[in-house]
Write an enzyme that holds these catalytic residues in place. Structure first.
Site, PDB file in Angstrom:
ATOM      1  N   ARG A 154       0.472   7.816 -31.333  1.00 37.20           N
ATOM      2  CA  ARG A 154       1.711   7.061 -31.094  1.00 37.20           C
ATOM      3  C   ARG A 154       2.580   7.774 -30.058  1.00 37.20           C
ATOM      4  NH1 ARG A 154       5.479   5.337 -36.045  1.00 37.20           N
ATOM      5  NH2 ARG A 154       6.101   7.521 -35.978  1.00 37.20           N
TER       6      ARG A 154
ATOM      7  N   ARG B   9      13.931   8.678 -49.500  1.00 38.96           N
ATOM      8  CA  ARG B   9      13.194   9.820 -48.964  1.00 38.96           C
ATOM      9  C   ARG B   9      13.466  11.101 -49.732  1.00 38.96           C
ATOM     10  NH1 ARG B   9      11.914   7.528 -43.767  1.00 38.96           N
ATOM     11  NH2 ARG B   9      10.473   8.848 -42.617  1.00 38.96           N
TER      12      ARG B   9
ATOM     13  N   LYS C 100       3.327   2.922 -43.158  1.00 40.96           N
ATOM     14  CA  LYS C 100       4.377   2.125 -43.812  1.00 40.96           C
ATOM     15  C   LYS C 100       4.912   1.013 -42.902  1.00 40.96           C
ATOM     16  CE  LYS C 100       7.268   5.491 -44.376  1.00 40.96           C
ATOM     17  NZ  LYS C 100       6.594   6.606 -43.705  1.00 40.96           N
TER      18      LYS C 100
ATOM     19  N   ARG D 296       7.673   8.372 -28.604  1.00 40.80           N
ATOM     20  CA  ARG D 296       8.774   8.658 -29.531  1.00 40.80           C
ATOM     21  C   ARG D 296       9.002  10.168 -29.583  1.00 40.80           C
ATOM     22  NH1 ARG D 296       8.707   5.703 -35.370  1.00 40.80           N
ATOM     23  NH2 ARG D 296       9.309   7.763 -36.112  1.00 40.80           N
TER      24      ARG D 296
END
Ligand code: B4P
Length: 189
Positions: free
Chosen positions: A127, A88, A13, A133
């Site tokens: 990632r 969401r 996204k 993260r």
């Protein structure tokens, strides 16, 4: 164009929204980015959101709606927007509809990026290594995928019933997925 981008964590996204924003000349509104900015600034909201995000849970609907309403009131959103990460759950989908009617900016379409869980894990593991993260660690990713299936997947049906959904294959190179999105958006313009 006013577009909602739907998909599980790691479905692409945020990645695709950045490209689409430039092409359409609209605002890119990522609720995840808005929350991470609050966390980085150390605001009261950010302190609260940090723990929730690191647990893989959803931040409260009230906080998210207030944040979104403020963001949509900024001038760059007047010419259209891509919503990335909102709604969401069904409560957020209903709240969004009411808000967009109130500000006279009804939605044009929802785009869903479909990717299987195994590949989602691989992308988010990548990632985690590249960006570090905290919510990309395997345990939190599992919880985020569980929350997606339980709370966010019903939102897909919400837009399908309204005839607003384009469900696209999110597997492939960035260019391949982007080409599918551009074709689907072009068909609705
Ligand atoms: P988000 O920031 O929305 O995080 P995300 O679901 O992981 O999506 P993102 O857009 O960042 O990743 P993408 O798939 O592009 O949310 C984080 C947290 O914030 C949530 O867990 C929640 O706690 C909170 N939150 C946000 N919105 C909320 C709301 N409305 N209500 C309540 N809480 C909310 O990319 C992932 C990786 O895949 C990247 O490394 C990318 O490079 C890679 N990738 C993408 N496409 C690829 C492709 N085609 N091939 C290979 N790799 C690809």
């Amino acid at each position: 164009m006013r577009i909602v981008l739907l998909g599980a964590p790691g479905s692409g996204k945020g990645t695709q929204a950045v490209r689409l924003k430039s092409q359409l000349g609209v605002a890119h509104i990522s609720t995840g980015d808005l929350l991470r900015a609050e966390v980085a600034a150390g605001t009261a909201l950010g302190v609260k959101a940090k723990a929730v995000m690191e647990a893989g849970q959803l931040v409260s609907d009230d906080i998210m709606l207030g944040m979104l309403e403020n963001r949509l009131a900024q001038p760059d959103a007047a010419g259209g927007f891509i919503l990335d990460g909102y709604p969401r759950n069904l409560a957020q989908a209903n709240a969004l509809d009411a808000l967009l009617v109130r500000i006279g900016q009804p939605l044009d379409m929802a785009v869903l990026l479909e990717v299987d869980n195994e590949l989602l894990f691989q992308r988010l593991a990548g990632r985690a290594q590249a960006e570090g993260r905290k919510d990309d660690n395997p345990e939190t990713v599992r919880e985020r995928l569980r929350v997606y299936a339980a709370q966010t997947a019903p939102v897909v049906g919400y837009y399908r019933e309204r005839g607003q959904l384009a469900a696209l294959d999110g597997v492939g190179t960035l260019d391949e997925v982007y080409a599918r999105i551009v074709a689907a958006v072009g068909a609705r313009r």
